[in-house]
Design a protein around this motif. Structure first.
Motif, mmCIF file in Angstrom:
data_model
loop_
_atom_site.group_PDB
_atom_site.id
_atom_site.type_symbol
_atom_site.label_atom_id
_atom_site.label_comp_id
_atom_site.label_asym_id
_atom_site.label_seq_id
_atom_site.Cartn_x
_atom_site.Cartn_y
_atom_site.Cartn_z
ATOM 1 N N ALA A 116 -3.093 5.246 22.916
ATOM 2 C CA ALA A 116 -2.924 6.140 21.002
ATOM 3 C C ALA A 116 -3.975 6.879 21.137
ATOM 4 N N SER A 117 -3.249 7.799 20.387
ATOM 5 C CA SER A 117 -4.525 8.661 19.604
ATOM 6 C C SER A 117 -5.370 8.152 18.531
ATOM 7 N N ARG A 118 -4.294 7.081 17.859
ATOM 8 C CA ARG A 118 -4.766 6.853 16.485
ATOM 9 C C ARG A 118 -4.168 5.416 16.178
ATOM 10 N N ILE A 119 -4.715 4.209 16.556
ATOM 11 C CA ILE A 119 -4.025 3.346 15.816
ATOM 12 C C ILE A 119 -4.807 2.874 14.448
ATOM 13 N N TYR A 120 -3.481 2.179 13.700
ATOM 14 C CA TYR A 120 -4.199 2.032 11.636
ATOM 15 C C TYR A 120 -3.352 0.981 11.288
ATOM 16 N N SER A 121 -4.251 -0.240 10.390
ATOM 17 C CA SER A 121 -3.371 -0.224 9.688
ATOM 18 C C SER A 121 -3.783 0.281 7.518
ATOM 19 N N VAL A 122 -2.498 -0.868 7.381
ATOM 20 C CA VAL A 122 -2.130 -0.081 5.534
ATOM 21 C C VAL A 122 -2.207 -0.890 4.902
ATOM 22 N N GLU A 123 -2.657 -1.085 3.608
ATOM 23 C CA GLU A 123 -3.105 -2.449 3.544
ATOM 24 C C GLU A 123 -2.890 -1.973 1.810
ATOM 25 N N GLN A 124 -2.108 -2.793 0.847
ATOM 26 C CA GLN A 124 -1.799 -2.737 -0.169
ATOM 27 C C GLN A 124 -3.141 -3.067 -1.507
ATOM 28 N N LYS A 125 -3.730 -2.702 -2.436
ATOM 29 C CA LYS A 125 -5.335 -2.873 -3.023
ATOM 30 C C LYS A 125 -4.789 -2.215 -4.130
ATOM 31 N N TYR A 126 -5.131 -3.169 -5.261
ATOM 32 C CA TYR A 126 -4.925 -2.481 -6.157
ATOM 33 C C TYR A 126 -6.866 -2.361 -7.439
ATOM 34 N N GLY A 127 -6.769 -0.855 -7.683
ATOM 35 C CA GLY A 127 -8.462 -0.712 -8.609
ATOM 36 C C GLY A 127 -8.207 0.159 -9.656
ATOM 37 N N SER A 128 -9.547 0.463 -9.540
ATOM 38 C CA SER A 128 -9.347 2.032 -10.068
ATOM 39 C C SER A 128 -8.250 2.935 -9.377
ATOM 40 N N VAL A 129 -8.042 4.235 -10.170
ATOM 41 C CA VAL A 129 -7.930 5.393 -8.350
ATOM 42 C C VAL A 129 -7.500 6.509 -10.160
ATOM 43 N N TRP A 130 -7.843 7.461 -9.638
ATOM 44 C CA TRP A 130 -7.894 8.908 -9.564
ATOM 45 C C TRP A 130 -6.687 9.858 -10.539
ATOM 46 N N ASP A 131 -6.035 9.409 -10.625
ATOM 47 C CA ASP A 131 -4.868 10.378 -11.350
ATOM 48 C C ASP A 131 -4.895 12.094 -11.773
ATOM 49 N N GLU A 132 -4.194 12.671 -11.182
ATOM 50 C CA GLU A 132 -4.365 14.557 -10.890
ATOM 51 C C GLU A 132 -3.448 14.467 -12.115
ATOM 52 N N GLY A 133 -2.270 13.664 -12.942
ATOM 53 C CA GLY A 133 -1.439 14.087 -13.512
ATOM 54 C C GLY A 133 -2.202 13.501 -14.661
ATOM 55 N N THR A 134 -2.282 12.590 -15.206
ATOM 56 C CA THR A 134 -3.370 12.643 -16.759
ATOM 57 C C THR A 134 -4.386 12.449 -16.923
ATOM 58 N N GLN A 135 -5.489 13.291 -15.531
ATOM 59 C CA GLN A 135 -6.498 13.531 -15.300
ATOM 60 C C GLN A 135 -7.479 12.316 -16.274
ATOM 61 N N GLN A 136 -7.494 11.352 -15.277
ATOM 62 C CA GLN A 136 -8.235 9.954 -15.939
ATOM 63 C C GLN A 136 -7.605 9.205 -14.515
ATOM 64 N N TRP A 137 -8.859 7.957 -14.860
ATOM 65 C CA TRP A 137 -8.631 6.702 -14.085
ATOM 66 C C TRP A 137 -7.662 5.877 -14.282
ATOM 67 N N GLU A 138 -7.020 4.802 -13.754
ATOM 68 C CA GLU A 138 -5.552 4.394 -14.064
ATOM 69 C C GLU A 138 -5.880 3.029 -13.031
ATOM 70 N N TYR A 139 -6.044 1.616 -13.658
ATOM 71 C CA TYR A 139 -5.278 0.924 -13.004
ATOM 72 C C TYR A 139 -4.213 0.524 -12.314
ATOM 73 N N LYS A 140 -4.127 0.485 -10.968
ATOM 74 C CA LYS A 140 -2.881 0.648 -10.203
ATOM 75 C C LYS A 140 -3.456 0.136 -8.976
ATOM 76 N N SER A 141 -2.271 0.203 -8.156
ATOM 77 C CA SER A 141 -1.933 -0.296 -6.319
ATOM 78 C C SER A 141 -1.988 0.648 -5.735
ATOM 79 N N TYR A 142 -2.827 0.503 -4.799
ATOM 80 C CA TYR A 142 -2.383 2.254 -3.378
ATOM 81 C C TYR A 142 -3.400 1.599 -2.607
#
Length: 305
Positions: A116-142
């Motif tokens: 493979a050229s790449r092997i990866y895993s994806v884990e859902q986490k929760y934390g402060s994420v910058w929201d481009e729409g509201t232009q502020q930090w929001e606590y949500k899943s990513y």
């Protein structure tokens, strides 16, 4: 009465069939056209297959990479960049397989080695994420994405750097990649009963497998945290570090009080006492390979550094 019995049997068959459909996420793995090309390395792959009954595949379906009968392995992949197929093969052969010796690895190889050229895993986490729409930090899943050098499934092990990234690995990253390949090779073999995990090792694994991992700290006999850890994966982890660290470095790290910190409550003394789970599992793994295969894991680790 016979008609009623027939209907009951028919209904039972339908229920079983429905349950099987629900349990199986995809069709069984396919047989691919092999070899997959006419390059010099394709001819080497044919020779390798004729000798060891293992196919190197650089074209495959994602469903086959992830298929595990009743579930999917928690990894994703992107097939190889064909410009790096030969280099990836040399890396696997020279850095992973050869140090074990042919007499050992010929008996534990999987049906397939996926490039493979790449092997990866994806884990859902929760934390402060910058929201481009509201232009502020929001606590949500990513989604947190992590790349991996190797992984293994039901009938394969996979290598995740069949790309230009292989040229960009530092010596330390190359050594970790070797360790990940060794973990996959041994973890796969243990999961398929090609090698037998010592019962004493499984007892230590069972003793602490349900303990909560406290803030990323070591302990409880595990060298790394992995949420889907089973005994085969745990066994492979010990092999990873023993074959990529010198004996001195391994002991200084893994057997330190900070890392080997497992403890049990002692009713008689009314205090916690150390159980040295890592030390016990380490000695079991080391002795197993010496006794069963005449392989000194520390010798492989010393040579790798």
């Amino acid at each position: 009465m016979k008609n009623i019995l027939f209907l009951l049997l028919l209904m039972a068959g339908v229920i079983v069939a429905c349950d099987e459909d629900k349990l199986t996420p995809s069709a069984p793995q396919e047989f691919y056209e092999f070899p997959q090309g006419d390059s010099d390395y394709d001819r080497e792959f044919v020779a390798f297959y004729e000798k060891y009954n293992t196919q190197f595949l650089y074209k495959y379906k994602e469903s086959d990479f992830r298929w595990n009968v009743t579930s999917y392995i928690p990894f994703y992949s992107v097939p190889a960049d064909e410009a790096y197929v030969e280099k990836a093969y040399r890396f696997i052969k020279d850095r992973c397989l050869n140090p074990w010796g042919e007499n050992f690895y010929k008996n534990i190889l999987p049906m397939r080695i996926l490039l493979a050229s790449r092997i990866y895993s994806v884990e859902q986490k929760y934390g402060s994420v910058w929201d481009e729409g509201t232009q502020q930090w929001e606590y949500k899943s990513y989604n947190d994405t992590t790349n991996h050098a190797s992984a293994y499934g039901l009938n394969h092990i996979a290598f995740g750097y069949t790309s230009e990234q292989l040229d960009e690995l530092t010596p330390e990253e190359q050594l970790n990649t070797v360790g990940e390949l060794n973990k996959s090779l041994i973890g796969y073999a243990a999961s398929r009963n090609k090698i037998e995990i010592p019962a004493e090792f499984v007892e230590w694994y069972d003793k602490y497998r349900n303990n909560v991992w406290d803030g990323g700290e070591y302990g409880c006999g595990f060298l790394e945290y992995y949420k889907d850890m089973d005994a085969a994966y745990d066994f492979g982890l010990y092999v990873k570090y023993l074959t990529t660290m010198s004996e001195e470095a391994f002991k200084a790290w893994a057997l330190s009080d900070e890392v080997d910190s497992s403890q049990d409550w002692d009713q008689a003394s009314g205090t916690y006492k150390r159980t040295h789970a890592i030390k016990n599992k380490y000695e079991i793994v080391l002795q197993y390979f010496k006794t069963q295969f005449n392989i000194n894991l520390h010798a492989i680790g010393n040579q790798a550094n």
